[in-house]
Design an enzyme around this catalytic site. Structure first.
Site, PDB file in Angstrom:
ATOM      1  N   ASP A   1       0.845  -1.203   0.000  1.00 19.25           N
ATOM      2  CA  ASP A   1       0.000   0.000   0.000  1.00 19.25           C
ATOM      3  C   ASP A   1       0.877   1.249   0.000  1.00 19.25           C
ATOM      4  OD1 ASP A   1      -2.320   1.876   1.081  1.00 19.25           O
ATOM      5  OD2 ASP A   1      -3.275  -0.038   0.640  1.00 19.25           O
ATOM      6  N   ASP A  37      -5.979   4.729  -5.531  1.00 19.06           N
ATOM      7  CA  ASP A  37      -6.614   5.478  -4.448  1.00 19.06           C
ATOM      8  C   ASP A  37      -6.864   6.926  -4.869  1.00 19.06           C
ATOM      9  OD1 ASP A  37      -7.552   5.973  -1.905  1.00 19.06           O
ATOM     10  OD2 ASP A  37      -5.748   5.340  -0.870  1.00 19.06           O
ATOM     11  N   ASP A  46     -13.007   2.376   4.319  1.00 20.81           N
ATOM     12  CA  ASP A  46     -11.851   2.308   5.221  1.00 20.81           C
ATOM     13  C   ASP A  46     -12.251   1.715   6.560  1.00 20.81           C
ATOM     14  OD1 ASP A  46      -9.848   3.147   3.619  1.00 20.81           O
ATOM     15  OD2 ASP A  46      -9.784   5.210   4.339  1.00 20.81           O
TER      16      ASP A  46
HETATM   17  C1  DGJ Z   1      -6.931   5.422   1.918  1.00 20.53           C
HETATM   18  C2  DGJ Z   1      -7.301   4.011   1.583  1.00 20.53           C
HETATM   19  O1  DGJ Z   1      -8.671   3.841   1.657  1.00 20.53           O
HETATM   20  C3  DGJ Z   1      -6.562   3.074   2.529  1.00 20.53           C
HETATM   21  O2  DGJ Z   1      -6.958   1.753   2.301  1.00 20.53           O
HETATM   22  C4  DGJ Z   1      -5.096   3.251   2.315  1.00 20.53           C
HETATM   23  O3  DGJ Z   1      -4.751   2.834   1.030  1.00 20.53           O
HETATM   24  C5  DGJ Z   1      -4.692   4.693   2.543  1.00 20.53           C
HETATM   25  N1  DGJ Z   1      -5.498   5.593   1.769  1.00 20.53           N
HETATM   26  C6  DGJ Z   1      -3.252   4.907   2.199  1.00 20.53           C
HETATM   27  O4  DGJ Z   1      -2.887   6.215   2.259  1.00 20.53           O
END
Ligand code: DGJ
Length: 741
Positions: free
Chosen positions: A367, A479, A549
Site C-alpha cells: 500500500d 486510491d 476504510d
Molecule cells: C486510503 C485508503 O482507503 C486506505 O486503504 C489506504 O490505502 C490509505 N489511503 C493509504 O494512504
C-alpha cells in the site's frame, strides 16, 4: 427487434418479456413520455394517456386553445419555460441571453446492438442480439443545435440504458448549463424514495422516506461521486419489500459530480432526473462541437428491491466490468496498510508475505509509502518511483522476491494527487487545480492534479507505465484521498472553467483506459479513502473497489448490505483486519470478521506475523473456504434477507445459478438470552430439491427452507451446543447448502 415505431400514432414502444417503455412524438414535435413499467401489449396507440385538460393558471402552447400544456403532459427530455415549470432535463444559454429552446423531432434510427460512448464508461454488449437501440434526433432551428436521445433496451434484462448528445451545428457559441442523462415523468408519486448516503467509514447507509411534493435530491459537488451520497436512487411502492412489489432503480455510470432528483409537482407527477450535477457546470459548445452525457441505467422490478439489485448485479458484473478479471475468480490478498501503515522495510514486507503464503494467501499488496520520499502523508505523492532507502531492490526487486514465494504482487498508487514536497510539484506547480489569486486548500496535505490537462495525464501515464513495465505487478489499488476545491484549470480559457470537474473525470477515465489497454492482465481495485468513489463509472475500469476504510466486521455488515442495493458482491473489496479494530476499537471474533468479508473480493489487512498459531489455523480454514466457494460468491444470485439497519439480527444469502448450492450468512450483533426459537425464510432455491446443510445431518426441501424457514436458533434460546458454538456478542454463522443428487 424489440423496438416498434408506429408511423400513424408516432409512438415508439421499447419492450422485452418483462418491461415496456413508450415514447410519443407530440403534436408540437417534441417528445412525450407515455409509460415505463411492466410489459404491456403493443397497440397502435396509447394516445389516451395524454392529458389535455384546461386548468386555470396553466399556460398553453397553441393560441386560443386550452389543452396542450407541457405542464400536464409527461415529457421525455423537457426544457423549462415553454409552459412547463418544473426543473428541466437540460438548459442552453444563448448569445442573446435567452435560455428558451425548442427541440423538435427530425428522425430516428432503430438498430440491433448498443453504441459506445466516446471517452465515457458505459454498459456494453458482446453480441448485437443482446440489445436494441433507438436514437431519436431532434433539432432546434433557432439555435441550430441537434439533440440525440439514445435508448438501449437489453433483451433479457429489465433494463433501459439512456444518454444524450448535444451538437452545435450553427456558428454561434452555445453554453450548455444543464444536460441530464435521463428524465422520467412518472404519473403518480406513491413511492418510497431510497438513497445510499453516509460519510467516510460509514458509506452507503440505506435511507428511505416517502416521496413528497417538492424536490428531493442527492448530489455531489466534490469532484468525486463521494462518500456522502451515491449516484443511485430507487423508488419502490410502499407495499413493496425486498422480495415482492414494484420498484424502480436509477444508476448513473459516472464518477464525478452528479445529481439524482425527483420533483413531485402538485398534480403528483414525479419527475426523475439523473445526470452530471448542473451546479458549477457549463459546457461551451463552439461551432461543430458536441457534448455526450454519461449513461444512466434504469431498472424495473416487480420482485421488490432484491429484484432491482439482482438486475444491477448481473448487468454490472457481466456487461459493465470488463477484461480478463471480469469472470476470473479474484485472488485472496494480503494488504500491508493496517499492518504497518507507513512504517515498513523490505524485510518486514517479505516476512508478512511469507506468512501469508503459508496461510494460502495468493496476492501481496504493498500500500501507500513505497515511493519518492513518502514516509508520512506530507510528502512524495506524484513521484512514482521506489524509495530506495526503504526498498533497496526497488519495486522490481521486491516484486521478484514476492513472486519467488509463489505469490502475485500488487501495488498502491494515488495518481491524481501531489504533495507540495515532491519533485513533481517542484517541477510543475502549475499542474495543480487552484484558482488564480486565491488561497488553495489542502486535504491530507495533498493537492489535486489538473487532469483536465492532457499533458498532466500523459506525464503520469509515462511514469506509471515505466514501473509497470519494469516490475511484475498483477494488481493495482488506485486510491484518491481528497475532494476538489478552488476548482479552476490553468490549462483552460475562462469560458471553459465550467468544464473542469467533468474534464477532470474524463482525464481519470482516459488514464485508466490507457493503462488497461497496455497492461490488460492487471487487476484494478479502485478506492477513494475507502468508498468515496464507489460507482458504476469506476466499475468499467476496475471490477472491484475498496468498499470502505472501515474494516470493523459489524459496521461492514451495514456497509456491504447498503452497497449491495446497486453493486455486485464481486465489486466489494472486503478484508479481515485486526482487533481491537482500528476504526471502532471493537473486538469481534476472527470467525465473524471472515464471515462478513467472504461476501466481497476477499482479503486480509493485518500483520499476520503477530498472530497466534490458533489464529493461523482459523485463517487457513477461511482461505480454504474462500477457495472452495469464491466462484459461487462472485457469480451467484444475492438476496438480502434481513436488514442490519432495522434489526439486531441480519442475514443475506447467495444461490448458484443452477440453484444446487447456496450460502447463507447470519449475523447477530448483540447476544440475547432466553430468546425465541428462530427461523429465517430463504429465497431463490429450487423448491423440489433437497438441500443438506453442511456440518449437520439435516436436509430439507427447498420448499421447506423457503416457506418454513431455516432453523437458525442458537445457544441463546437454550439449545445445548458444543463449547465453540456458544454465541456471544458479534456472533455469526455461515450455512452451506448443497442439493442432494
Ligand atoms: C486510503 C485508503 O482507503 C486506505 O486503504 C489506504 O490505502 C490509505 N489511503 C493509504 O494512504
Amino acid at each position: 427487434m424489440s423496438i416498434i415505431f408506429n408511423e400513424e400514432s408516432k409512438e415508439f414502444h421499447l419492450f422485452n418479456n418483462n418491461i415496456s417503455y413508450i415514447i410519443k412524438i407530440l403534436r408540437n414535435n417534441q417528445l412525450g413520455q407515455l409509460y415505463f413499467g411492466k410489459k404491456i401489449h403493443q397497440r397502435d396507440s396509447y394516445d389516451y394517456l395524454l392529458e389535455n385538460a384546461y386548468r386555470p393558471m396553466s399556460a398553453y402552447v397553441y393560441e386560443r386553445e386550452y389543452g396542450f400544456s407541457l405542464e400536464h403532459i409527461k415529457q421525455e427530455y423537457p426544457s423549462y419555460g415553454t409552459t412547463d415549470f418544473k426543473y428541466p432535463a437540460y438548459e442552453i444559454l444563448q448569445k442573446n441571453g435567452s435560455r428558451i429552446t425548442n427541440f423538435e423531432y427530425v428522425s430516428h434510427k432503430i438498430y440491433s446492438g448498443k453504441p459506445k460512448l466516446k471517452g465515457l464508461p458505459a454498459t456494453y454488449i458482446e453480441d448485437s442480439s443482446e440489445a436494441d437501440t433507438l436514437e431519436i434526433t431532434l433539432f432546434d432551428s433557432v439555435i441550430n443545435a441537434e439533440l440525440v436521445l439514445i435508448y438501449t433496451i437489453f433483451n433479457n434484462e429489465s433494463v433501459i440504458a439512456r444518454s444524450c448528445r448535444f451538437i452545435n451545428k450553427g456558428k454561434e457559441n452555445l453554453e450548455l448549463t444543464n444536460a441530464m442523462s435521463m428524465c422520467l415523468d412518472l404519473p403518480d408519486c406513491n413511492y418510497e424514495w431510497i438513497q445510499l448516503s453516509g460519510a467516510w467509514a460509514r458509506e452507503r447507509e440505506v435511507k428511505h422516506r416517502k416521496l413528497e411534493q417538492g424536490i428531493q435530491a442527492v448530489s455531489s459537488a466534490r469532484g468525486n461521486s463521494s462518500h456522502n451520497h451515491n449516484p443511485f436512487i430507487a423508488l419502490k411502492r410502499p407495499n413493496a419489500d425486498e422480495f415482492q412489489g414494484e420498484a424502480l432503480g436509477f444508476s448513473l455510470v459516472y464518477s464525478g459530480n452528479f445529481l439524482a432528483q425527483v420533483e413531485v409537482d402538485t398534480y403528483d407527477v414525479s419527475r426523475v432526473l439523473m445526470g452530471i450535477n448542473p451546479f458549477g457546470f457549463t459546457w461551451h459548445l463552439g461551432e461543430g462541437e458536441e457534448f455526450q452525457t454519461p449513461e444512466a441505467v434504469m431498472v424495473y422490478s416487480d420482485k421488490g428491491m432484491n429484484g432491482v439489485s439482482q438486475t444491477y448485479h448481473k448487468l454490472y458484473r457481466t456487461r459493465l466490468a470488463r477484461g480478463e478479471w471480469r469472470d476470473k475468480v479474484r485472488p485472496i490478498l494480503i494488504n500491508n496498510w493496517e499492518a504497518t501503515y507507513f512504517d515498513f522495510t523490505e524485510d518486514i514486507l517479505v516476512d508478512i508475505a511469507k506468512t501469508a503464503k503459508e496461510d494460502g494467501i495468493e496476492l501481496f499488496v504493498l500500500d501507500d509509502g513505497w515511493f519518492g520520499t513518502r514516509c508520512s502523508d506530507t510528502s512524495g505523492l506524484g513521484d512514482w518511483y521506489a524509495n530506495i532507502n526503504r526498498l533497496p531492490n526497488g519495486i522490481s526487486g521486491l516484486s521478484k522476491k514476492i513472486e519467488g514465494l509463489g505469490m502475485k504482487f500488487g501495488l498502491w498508487f494515488e495518481l491524481e494527487m501531489v504533495n507540495k514536497d515532491s519533485d513533481l510539484y517542484r517541477n510543475h506547480p502549475e499542474w495543480v487545480i487552484k484558482t488564480p489569486n486565491r488561497s488553495v486548500s489542502h486535504g491530507r496535505n495533498q493537492y489535486v492534479l489538473d487532469f483536465s490537462n492532457p499533458e498532466v495525464v500523459d506525464y503520469i501515464y509515462q511514469m506509471v507505465d515505466k514501473i509497470l513495465t519494469e516490475s511484475n505487478i498483477s494488481y493495482i489499488k488506485w486510491d484518491m484521498n481528497r475532494s476538489i476545491t478552488e476548482c479552476y484549470s490553468a490549462f483552460l480559457p475562462a469560458h471553459r472553467q465550467g468544464e473542469v470537474f467533468h474534464r477532470y473525470i474524463l482525464g481519470v477515465y482516459d488514464l485508466y483506459e490507457r493503462l488497461i489497454n497496455k497492461h490488460p492482465y492487471i487487476l484494478f481495485e479502485s478506492c477513494a479513502s475507502g468508498g468515496g468513489r464507489f460507482d458504476a463509472g469506476m466499475m468499467y475500469y476496475a471490477p472491484q473497489c475498496w468498499t470502505s476504510d472501515d474494516s470493523d466486521a459489524v459496521e461492514r455488515i451495514k456497509i456491504q448490505y447498503g452497497t449491495s442495493y446497486a453493486y455486485p458482491i464481486s465489486s466489494m473489496g472486503a478484508h479481515v483486519s485486526i482487533t481491537p479494530n482500528h476504526q471502532l476499537f471493537r473486538n469481534t471474533p476472527l470467525e465473524t470478521r471472515g464471515n462478513v468479508a467472504y461476501f466481497g473480493a476477499f482479503g486480509y489487512e493485518l500483520d499476520l506475523t503477530k498472530l497466534s498459531e490458533e489464529e493461523h489455523e482459523i485463517i487457513k480454514k477461511q482461505v480454504e473456504f474462500v477457495k472452495e466457494y469464491r466462484e459461487l460468491i462472485q457469480k451467484g444470485t444475492f438476496f438480502r434477507l434481513q436488514s442490519p439497519f432495522e434489526n439486531n439480527i441480519s442475514a443475506w444469502m447467495i444461490v448458484s445459478e443452477d440453484k444446487k448450492e447456496a450460502i447463507v450468512a447470519y449475523f447477530k450483533v448483540l447476544n440475547d438470552v432466553n430468546c425465541p426459537l428462530r427461523r429465517m425464510k430463504l429465497h431463490g432455491l429450487d423448491e423440489n430439491l433437497v438441500y443438506s446443510i453442511k456440518g449437520t445431518n439435516n436436509a430439507h426441501y427447498g420448499s421447506e427452507l423457503m416457506n418454513l424457514g431455516l432453523i437458525t436458533t442458537d445457544s441463546s434460546s437454550g439449545q445445548v451446543v458444543e463449547e465453540g458454538e456458544r454465541c456471544a456478542d458479534y456472533w455469526s454463522k455461515i450455512y452451506v447448502l448443497k442439493a442432494e443428487i
